[in-house]
Design a protein around this motif. Structure first.
Motif, short mmCIF file in Angstrom:
data_model
loop_
_atom_site.label_atom_id
_atom_site.label_comp_id
_atom_site.label_asym_id
_atom_site.label_seq_id
_atom_site.Cartn_x
_atom_site.Cartn_y
_atom_site.Cartn_z
N TYR A 195 -8.52 11.85 -7.26
CA TYR A 195 -7.79 10.57 -7.19
C TYR A 195 -8.13 9.63 -8.35
N SER A 251 -9.17 3.12 -9.82
CA SER A 251 -8.85 4.46 -10.33
C SER A 251 -8.35 4.38 -11.77
N PRO A 306 0.84 -1.20 0.00
CA PRO A 306 0.00 0.00 0.00
C PRO A 306 0.87 1.25 0.00
N ILE A 335 -9.96 5.24 0.44
CA ILE A 335 -9.14 5.10 -0.77
C ILE A 335 -7.80 4.51 -0.35
N LYS A 342 -3.93 2.13 -9.81
CA LYS A 342 -3.14 1.91 -8.60
C LYS A 342 -3.91 2.17 -7.31
N LYS A 343 -5.17 2.60 -7.43
CA LYS A 343 -5.95 2.93 -6.24
C LYS A 343 -7.32 2.27 -6.32
N GLY A 368 -4.22 3.25 -1.96
CA GLY A 368 -3.36 3.19 -3.13
C GLY A 368 -2.24 2.19 -2.96
#
Length: 924
Positions: free
Chosen positions: A799, A747, A681, A692, A751-752, A694
């Motif tokens: 984001y 996302s 993470p 959220i 990556k999120k 990431g």
């Protein structure tokens, strides 16, 4: 099997020394066969903690019970215990510049924490240091030197301030090591003084000598050489001051001026109690000696003769002396295979050394060229060269010794600074022979009591030349020389459990934060961010991570040290007990060679052991964040870490003592970035709409978009005087809440993930367990733990989340009850919980007690348990359940209260399963 591997008739396993022992040999032309012998762990031997060839150790002393005729107000937190030859010794109090006590016979007993665990690695039964030899000379807890007039303060009920004298009045400057002698340096008023302690013998008697070199004093100086509390007569005769004891005046304590002819010094008696030396203003006192003695009055004439014939000249010590340790020890490291983005290489410790010295590495710091200095809990400093890519030729040399439980080291402009209980010591190599000659007192302005847990925990350097230091709280874990002031705490000094800032000249300090139990520090020099950990315990419900600012108070009432009632500063994040029950140091990753970890804050767990990546959410109204585990091999506890400016990798130190899941005694590791993908993470945001999270790697769309792949829980802690805390729902009832994830989104950059979670609110602890895949197919199944200090709106567009159906947040808000709650209790489940809940780190399933905070479980069921309050009980099901839910009610004799409640953590079925597991343990 070598005795090193033995303890109480048992043997340490090979894994227990895996982090401790590594291949090493002296640079003396050993053959390959001899090297192989040295590679064997069972070839290791350890000499005693005190080395006969070194002139001092730094220690504390409790000399309040020396006996009739000696002062009773005699306790010191910072002294040099000096070896004077011929079984003669003295303790010099560096705070008050006095000889606390001088004696003959045996040296001090090795009872302090580093000393009792030196060979007995998990021994925490430390005691205050008291005298076992024959005391001859002592002074009370008042100034040893004064300018203008003599000063005395004597009281049987006196409690030390645990502070040094004001620098303008008198100051400890440091100690020179010259061969086997210690030469003390301090100032009194404006006069700089050097002193070489020693001893002489006559007629089977031992006398103590103090040889001085003084700059020309501009005002009269007074030295108190001894205090005698039961004097029957006193006189000054033939230049010698005498105080007699006994109705027949048969015992005498005396101080005389050494040498023939006239001397500027004058021996005096004051108040029929104190033997003093008067140095008149303007005296030419370039070198002079006094002799102090206690014995039969019949030997007075022989003592006077001894004084006349004694001539002592200080050596030329200011340019350095002969080296103490001339050999170099070479170790071979072990590189980890490049199986992950981050791996730990093992650097061998120099345990096969000619001094048979233990090496429990507490901290490391680097010079600009990449060679390093390491400090050990045993009081030694080692210089390390050859730290390169393959670690095949790592060279170690001893640089300094005699320090008092140091745990921090910093190299600043090629100067080595060590923070121990004596203060911050700057080590000076005066003749460039690779060994320290002058142990300079850079700063002792911080208070320091003799309570063992008020340790010199941590020190970090700031670019303005100042240092931040963290001092441990005075916990009730021995030796107990100050009053109890709260559950689990002694009074200690008035700076225990604080973070202080030390000025660039070392002469001033200011309090940054209070209310801490056992803080350790991290400092981001580029951003000026000071961070801290603390230790779960009394008043600290679980392990926290803090971002510090001046004036913060963190909730430990016995270390408040303030008269106002400040609000408690919330942590950046809490960490659950089962994840990290014992936090230690922190490090910021600087440079750009650590891949995705560059710029990150790293948290060190002693108890787990291992490293965590700390993520910070600075977009909320109050800072908040979370942690994830950096998986690697950690053969010993992980305590602190430092970046190497040359290879820009993180070097990790640690040693075992207080109880850890790891059995390794000590290790020096390199956390190395291999260039492989990282799946950690990398970002946390929590707010009204959900979470959220990431990652370093791109994610597989199918797993990231499936809300069934996420489990979210939350709970609060209760901050009380009890040790740790159970888990509580946000309505105050016991237990944890499992929250619905109504939708998950990936996302635009892949990556999120956004988790829509209804009913988000401020809460002390949240946990997300995810089952994901990366875009390259790697399975990512880990938990992430975080805190929500502010649940504001999330800017989803920022984001990369488009077309989010926020209507999904309007589903019925109800807690999802885990199906496991109604599972049948089994011994197998109990054994698994014993591991999962970290019980195994404090309680052995067998009879092991080494390194364990709690009593062993074998033979527990139906045994008679004896408690600290003098009561006893049979350990049945009811008692075991009570011990899990309310562990502070009954403390087993010989143990401390160091277990949190598992209220709200374990269900009735869980507790029954643990009891069943305990019942299945074989009897012995």
């Amino acid at each position: 099997m070598h005795p090193f591997l033995k303890k109480s008739g048992k043997y340490l396993s090979a894994i227990a020394i895996s982090g401790l022992v590594a291949a090493s040999f002296l640079l003396t032309g050993y053959t390959d066969t001899e090297k192989e012998i040295l590679d064997r762990p069972d070839s290791l031997e350890l000499n005693p903690f005190v080395e006969p060839g070194f002139p001092f150790i730094s220690t504390s002393i409790d000399a309040r019970k020396l006996g009739n005729g000696f002062p009773k107000d005699n306790m010191a937190g910072r002294t040099l215990a000096l070896q004077l030859g011929d079984s003669a010794y003295a303790c010099f109090d560096t705070d008050l510049l006095r000889w606390s006590v001088a004696w003959t016979g045996k040296f001090l007993p090795m009872t302090l924490l580093a000393q009792v665990s030196y060979k007995d690695f998990f021994n925490k039964n430390n005691q205050v240091t008291t005298l076992t030899g024959r005391p001859l000379i002592a002074t009370g807890s008042y100034v040893g030197w004064s300018a203008g007039k003599p000063e005395f303060q004597s009281s049987d009920t006196y409690q030390p301030t645990w502070r040094p004298l004001p620098a303008e009045k008198a100051r400890w400057n440091g100690v020179y090591v010259f061969d086997k002698r210690a030469i003390l340096n301090y100032s009194v008023g404006s006069t700089n003084i050097y002193e070489m302690p020693g001893s002489v013998t006559f007629d089977n008697q031992t006398a103590f000598t103090r040889t001085f070199q003084l700059e020309k004093p501009t005002e009269a100086l007074f030295l108190t050489a001894a205090e005698i509390t039961n004097a029957t007569y006193s006189e000054v005769k033939n230049g010698v001051a005498y105080i007699y004891q006994g109705a027949n005046r048969d015992t005498v304590t005396a101080v005389g001026i050494a040498g023939k002819g006239k001397s500027a010094l004058k021996a005096e008696v004051r108040d029929n109690k104190y033997l003093t030396i008067h140095v008149p203003a303007g005296s030419d006192a370039s070198s002079m000696s006094i002799v102090i003695w206690k014995g039969s009055a019949k030997l007075k004439s022989k003592f006077e003769k001894l004084c006349r014939k004694t001539q002592i000249i200080l050596p030329e010590f200011k340019s350095g002396g002969p080296g103490q340790w001339k050999e170099t020890v070479v170790t071979h490291g072990q590189l980890a295979p490049d199986t992950a983005a981050f791996v730990t290489d093992l650097l061998g410790l120099p345990l096969h050394n000619p001094w048979k010295r233990n090496v429990r590495v507490a901290d490391i710091s680097f010079f600009k060229d990449g060679h390093a200095a390491a400090v050990t809990f045993d009081g030694d400093v080692w210089l390390i060269e050859g730290i390169d890519q393959d670690l095949k030729n790592v060279r170690w040399r001893r640089f300094a010794s005699g320090l008092h439980e140091p745990m921090s080291i910093e190299v600043v402009k090629d100067k080595i600074y060590v923070f121990g209980r004596e203060g911050i010591v700057r080590l000076n190599d005066l003749n460039n022979d690779g060994m320290a000659d002058f142990y300079e007192n850079f700063s002792n302005v911080m208070a320091q009591s003799s309570e063992s847990r008020e340790w010199a925990a941590d020190m970090v350097y700031a670019p303005d030349g100042s240092f931040y230091i963290a001092k441990g709280g005075s916990l009730s874990n021995g030796p107990g020389v100050t009053a109890q002031v709260g559950k689990g705490f002694r009074a200690g000094s008035d700076e225990n459990g604080t973070v202080l800032k030390i000025s660039p000249d070392g002469r001033k300090s200011e309090v940054v934060a209070t209310g801490l139990r056992g803080p350790y520090l991290g400092f981001n020099s580029e951003k000026g961010i000071l961070t801290s950990t603390d230790q779960q315990g009394n008043f600290v419900p679980s392990s926290p991570i803090y971002v510090l600012k001046k004036g913060d108070y963190f909730g430990v009432i016995p270390t408040l040290h303030r008269k106002d009632k400040p609000a408690i500063t919330p942590p950046l994040t809490w960490i659950p007990h089962r994840v990290d029950r014992s936090s230690l140091g922190q490090a910021w990753i600087t440079g750009n060679k650590m891949g995705p970890l560059s710029g990150s804050l790293i948290h060190f767990s002693f108890g787990r052991p291992g490293l965590f990546r700390v993520l910070i959410d600075s977009t909320s109204a109050i800072l908040q964040g979370g942690v994830s585990v950096i998986h690697a091999n950690y053969p010993a506890p992980t305590s602190k870490g430092t970046m190497n400016p040359v290879d820009e990798q993180l070097y990790i130190t640690g040693f075992n003592l207080w109880g850890s899941t790891s059995n390794g005694i000590s290790s020096l590791l390199r956390l190395r970035y291999t260039g492989k993908p990282s799946y950690l993470p990398a970002m946390i945001r929590a707010g009204k709409q959900g979470i959220i999270l990431g990652f370093d790697a791109e994610l597989d769309a199918a797993t990231a978009s499936n809300p069934e792949n996420f489990r979210v829980k939350r709970w609060d802690y209760k901050r009380t005087e009890e040790y740790g805390s159970g888990h509580y729902k946000t309505d105050g009832t016991s237990g944890e809440e499992t929250l619905a994830v109504t939708a998950s989104y990936l996302s635009a950059d892949r990556k999120k993930v956004l988790l829509l979670v209804p009913d988000m609110k401020e809460v002390m602890q949240m946990e997300v367990v995810y089952q994901l895949k990366s875009r390259d197919g790697h399975k990512m199944n880990d938990p992430f733990w975080f805190t929500v200090n502010s649940a504001g709106n999330l800017n989803l567009d920022q984001y990369g989340f488009k077309n989010v159906d926020l209507a999904r947040l309007s589903v019925e808000k109800k807690e999802i009850v885990s199906a496991k709650k109604d599972e049948m209790a089994t011994a197998e489940k109990g054994k698994a919980l014993f591991q999962k809940m970290a019980c195994v780190a404090c309680h052995s399933e067998g009879l092991k007690t080494d390194g364990m905070y709690g009593p062993p479980f074998q033979n527990l069921y139906k045994s008679e348990r004896h408690f600290e309050d003098g009561t006893s009980i049979i350990a049945d099901e009811k008692y075991i359940k009570e011990s899990i839910l309310s562990p502070s009610l009954k403390i087993v004799k010989g143990y401390n209260e160091e277990m949190p409640s598992f209220v709200g953590v374990l269900s009735d079925s869980d507790i029954e399963s643990i009891i069943l597991h305990i019942k299945t343990l074989p009897k012995k």
